[in-house]
Design a protein around this motif. Structure first.
Motif, PDB file in Angstrom:
ATOM      1  N   HIS A   1      42.890  87.865  44.201  1.00  0.00           N
ATOM      2  CA  HIS A   1      42.349  88.937  43.876  1.00  0.00           C
ATOM      3  C   HIS A   1      43.421  90.256  43.315  1.00  0.00           C
ATOM      4  CE1 HIS A   1      39.786  91.038  46.521  1.00  0.00           C
ATOM      5  NE2 HIS A   1      40.896  90.233  46.786  1.00  0.00           N
TER       6      HIS A   1
ATOM      7  N   ASP B   1      34.643  90.190  47.839  1.00  0.00           N
ATOM      8  CA  ASP B   1      35.424  90.164  49.594  1.00  0.00           C
ATOM      9  C   ASP B   1      35.213  91.984  49.532  1.00  0.00           C
ATOM     10  OD1 ASP B   1      38.898  89.696  50.822  1.00  0.00           O
ATOM     11  OD2 ASP B   1      38.419  91.736  49.743  1.00  0.00           O
ATOM     12  N   ALA B   2      35.372  92.406  50.681  1.00  0.00           N
ATOM     13  CA  ALA B   2      35.748  93.661  50.893  1.00  0.00           C
ATOM     14  C   ALA B   2      36.263  94.552  49.955  1.00  0.00           C
ATOM     15  CB  ALA B   2      36.066  94.087  52.281  1.00  0.00           C
ATOM     16  N   HIS B   3      37.206  94.103  49.290  1.00  0.00           N
ATOM     17  CA  HIS B   3      38.038  95.347  48.549  1.00  0.00           C
ATOM     18  C   HIS B   3      37.760  94.143  47.318  1.00  0.00           C
ATOM     19  CE1 HIS B   3      40.051  94.964  52.345  1.00  0.00           C
ATOM     20  NE2 HIS B   3      39.876  95.618  52.114  1.00  0.00           N
TER      21      HIS B   3
ATOM     22  N   ASP C   1      35.837  89.649  54.899  1.00  0.00           N
ATOM     23  CA  ASP C   1      36.702  90.847  55.261  1.00  0.00           C
ATOM     24  C   ASP C   1      35.712  92.209  55.298  1.00  0.00           C
ATOM     25  OD1 ASP C   1      37.571  91.315  52.951  1.00  0.00           O
ATOM     26  OD2 ASP C   1      38.926  91.490  52.547  1.00  0.00           O
TER      27      ASP C   1
ATOM     28  N   GLY D   1      39.781  86.971  50.403  1.00  0.00           N
ATOM     29  CA  GLY D   1      39.948  87.503  52.158  1.00  0.00           C
ATOM     30  C   GLY D   1      39.682  87.476  53.514  1.00  0.00           C
TER      31      GLY D   1
ATOM     32  N   TYR E   1      39.942  88.067  57.654  1.00  0.00           N
ATOM     33  CA  TYR E   1      41.004  89.088  58.606  1.00  0.00           C
ATOM     34  C   TYR E   1      40.165  88.435  60.516  1.00  0.00           C
ATOM     35  CZ  TYR E   1      43.048  89.501  53.937  1.00  0.00           C
ATOM     36  OH  TYR E   1      43.641  89.550  53.000  1.00  0.00           O
TER      37      TYR E   1
HETATM   38 ZN   LIG Z   1      39.984  92.086  51.536  1.00  0.00          ZN
END
Ligand SMILES: [Zn+2]
Length: 324
Positions: free
Chosen positions: A134, A172-174, A261, A303, A305
């Protein structure tokens, strides 16, 4: 006794051992093959494992990669790995000799999944792939991402099957900068992202006032959460903000950028999601599928991790997607 899987209540997993061969150099790079192995193991042990069926990805054809990326970038990427480079542009973007081929196989998982969905041979597809996608821009790799798996899939769905109103929801966290930049000037194609606020988090895009540009005004919805953002805040977005937006967009295909994540134990972000929140996210997405797409959903791994929680988080998400 032969027992046929009921596709309406099953999950089709698309993955391939070759994804383990994308070499990020060992050392302390977080995007490693053990991520996928943790996910495989948790799904093998899942109480829902009888509902899983498995399918193979394919190498994404160049014509579809070119709907999301420039020819220059595809050549530059392939040439970099073949000449033995160990990263491209930034240390984050570690590669090995096989990384170009594996990235094409990662992008092709979504295409194989869409074909199954459109042929009614699957209802719910989860592509367990790496490298993730992404952050990848049209001609630049970013943040462990080389080819934008969600955007390649969206273009395929729009053009081959004429499902123009594709929604990509990215948890996703981002922020998925590469998905936003693909869609932000178009009136068809919607991007909805819940992520840690860009003032505190990579890649620094995804402010709430980025709604799209020109013809694309209103097609982007960024819902950033402050550091410490937790289950309650996500649930509030599901209840108060997102339903009316989806009614406005009326998506006819749903792609999920499924990143894990934001878990409290994953130090790649400051968000504080519990493992169980991922079940709620899965259940919510399932309801969107029932409302808009005849139940059909394509999820693609992004993600996640922290190996001690990644497998269980993915398994919780799958439970949410499958629970009656
Ligand atoms: Zn991420």
């Amino acid at each position: 006794m032969f027992c046929e899987i009921d596709f309406m209540t099953s999950l089709t997993i698309i993955s391939d051992e070759r994804y383990l061969q994308h070499d990020t150099g060992g050392g302390d790079h977080p995007e490693i093959p053990a991520r996928l192995q943790a996910v495989y193991q948790a799904l093998d042990n899942s109480a829902f494992s009888a509902k899983f069926s498995y399918a193979a990805p394919r190498i994404a054809e160049r014509e579809w990669l070119l709907q999301a990326h420039t020819e220059d970038w595809l050549f530059r990427f392939e040439e970099a790995v073949l000449s033995g480079r160990t990263f491209i542009d930034h240390n984050d973007n570690q590669v090995g000799y096989d990384s170009y081929d594996i990235a094409c196989l990662s992008a092709g998982a979504g295409l194989a999944g869409i074909d199954l969905l459109e042929a009614d041979k699957a209802n719910n597809v989860f592509c367990l792939v790496r490298p993730p996608g992404h952050h990848a821009e049209k001609s630049i790799p970013f943040g462990f991402c080389f080819l934008n798996n969600c955007v390649v899939a969206a273009r395929y769905w729009q053009q081959k099957y004429k499902r123009k109103r594709v929604l990509v929801f990215d948890f996703d966290a981002h922020h998925g900068n590469g998905i936003q930049s693909a869609f932000e000037e178009e009136k068809e194609g919607f991007y909805l992202s819940i992520h840690e606020h860009p003032s505190f988090s990579y890649p620094g895009t995804g402010y709430a006032d980025e709604h799209g540009l020109g013809d694309g005004k209103g097609t982007i919805l960024n819902l950033p959460l402050p550091p410490g953002g937790d289950d309650n805040q996500v649930q509030r977005l599901f209840e108060e903000i997102i339903p009316s937006q989806l009614e406005e967009w009326q998506p006819d295909a749903i792609i999920i950028g499924a990143g894990f994540d934001a878990h409290v134990a994953d130090d790649m972000s400051g968000l504080h999601y519990s493992t169980e929140l991922y079940q709620d996210i899965g259940r919510e997405i399932k309801s969107w599928g029932q409302r808009f797409t005849g139940g059909k959903i394509l999820s693609i791994l992004e993600g996640g991790y922290e190996l001690s929680v990644l497998g269980d988080s993915v398994e919780a998400y799958v439970r949410g997607l499958l629970k009656p």
